[in-house]
Design a protein around this motif. Structure first.
Motif, PDB file in Angstrom:
ATOM      1  N   LEU A  84       0.825  -1.217   0.000  1.00 33.18           N
ATOM      2  CA  LEU A  84       0.000   0.000   0.000  1.00 33.18           C
ATOM      3  C   LEU A  84       0.857   1.265   0.000  1.00 33.18           C
ATOM      4  N   GLN A 132      -0.534   4.366  -1.794  1.00 36.52           N
ATOM      5  CA  GLN A 132      -1.668   4.967  -1.091  1.00 36.52           C
ATOM      6  C   GLN A 132      -1.199   5.767   0.121  1.00 36.52           C
ATOM      7  N   ILE A 138      -7.433   5.234   1.777  1.00 42.01           N
ATOM      8  CA  ILE A 138      -7.184   4.096   2.678  1.00 42.01           C
ATOM      9  C   ILE A 138      -8.365   3.722   3.558  1.00 42.01           C
ATOM     10  N   LYS A 191     -11.089   2.203   3.024  1.00 42.23           N
ATOM     11  CA  LYS A 191     -11.684   0.879   2.797  1.00 42.23           C
ATOM     12  C   LYS A 191     -10.738  -0.258   3.186  1.00 42.23           C
ATOM     13  N   ASN A 192      -9.486   0.066   3.446  1.00 38.90           N
ATOM     14  CA  ASN A 192      -8.506  -0.972   3.774  1.00 38.90           C
ATOM     15  C   ASN A 192      -8.821  -1.615   5.119  1.00 38.90           C
ATOM     16  N   LYS A 193      -8.542  -2.890   5.215  1.00 37.85           N
ATOM     17  CA  LYS A 193      -8.851  -3.641   6.430  1.00 37.85           C
ATOM     18  C   LYS A 193      -7.635  -3.874   7.327  1.00 37.85           C
ATOM     19  N   ASP A 194      -6.438  -3.530   6.854  1.00 37.27           N
ATOM     20  CA  ASP A 194      -5.240  -3.788   7.656  1.00 37.27           C
ATOM     21  C   ASP A 194      -5.169  -2.829   8.841  1.00 37.27           C
ATOM     22  N   SER A 235      -3.666   0.792   8.231  1.00 35.62           N
ATOM     23  CA  SER A 235      -4.608   1.739   7.621  1.00 35.62           C
ATOM     24  C   SER A 235      -5.642   2.208   8.636  1.00 35.62           C
ATOM     25  N   LYS A 236      -6.123   1.271   9.436  1.00 37.49           N
ATOM     26  CA  LYS A 236      -7.118   1.638  10.445  1.00 37.49           C
ATOM     27  C   LYS A 236      -6.540   2.627  11.454  1.00 37.49           C
TER      28      LYS A 236
END
Length: 118
Positions: free
Chosen positions: A34, A37, A84, A86-89, A92-93
């Protein structure tokens, strides 16, 4: 009100934008897939940092311009959401949570520039 607005922009906003730039850079190292991004996020936070500096400079001469400079910072946090959100990692959160706090700082800065006359 002017000194208080300067503290919000330069004492809170600029350092927080710098810390988010570093967080985005670190995120790119943690999740190489990523990287692009996170680089876009870093650029967005740099833009916020520069807008806060310009707003602080404009406070005396043009509070309305200073207010506009702070309002457009919200566009940058929206861009981060887009890149970012929509990212699940977990990286990113975490950055998204920091981004949410940046939005609160921006709203504080908007209020400060409005109080000066923007």
């Amino acid at each position: 009100m002017l000194p208080l607005a300067e503290v919000v922009l330069l004492g809170i906003g600029v350092p927080y934008a710098k810390s988010l730039m570093k967080a985005a850079d670190t995120a790119a190292e943690k999740v190489p897939a990523l990287k692009e991004q996170f680089k876009q996020c870093e650029d967005a936070y740099f833009s916020i940092l520069m807008d806060f500096k310009v707003a602080a400079k404009d406070l005396k001469s043009s509070p309305t311009s200073a207010n506009y400079e702070t309002i457009v910072c919200l566009d940058q946090t929206t861009r981060v959401d887009y890149w970012i959100g929509k990212n699940k990692d977990s990286t990113s959160k975490s950055l998204m949570e920091l981004n949410m706090h940046m939005e609160k700082v921006i709203h504080l800065a908007i209020g400060a520039t409005e109080a000066v006359g923007g």
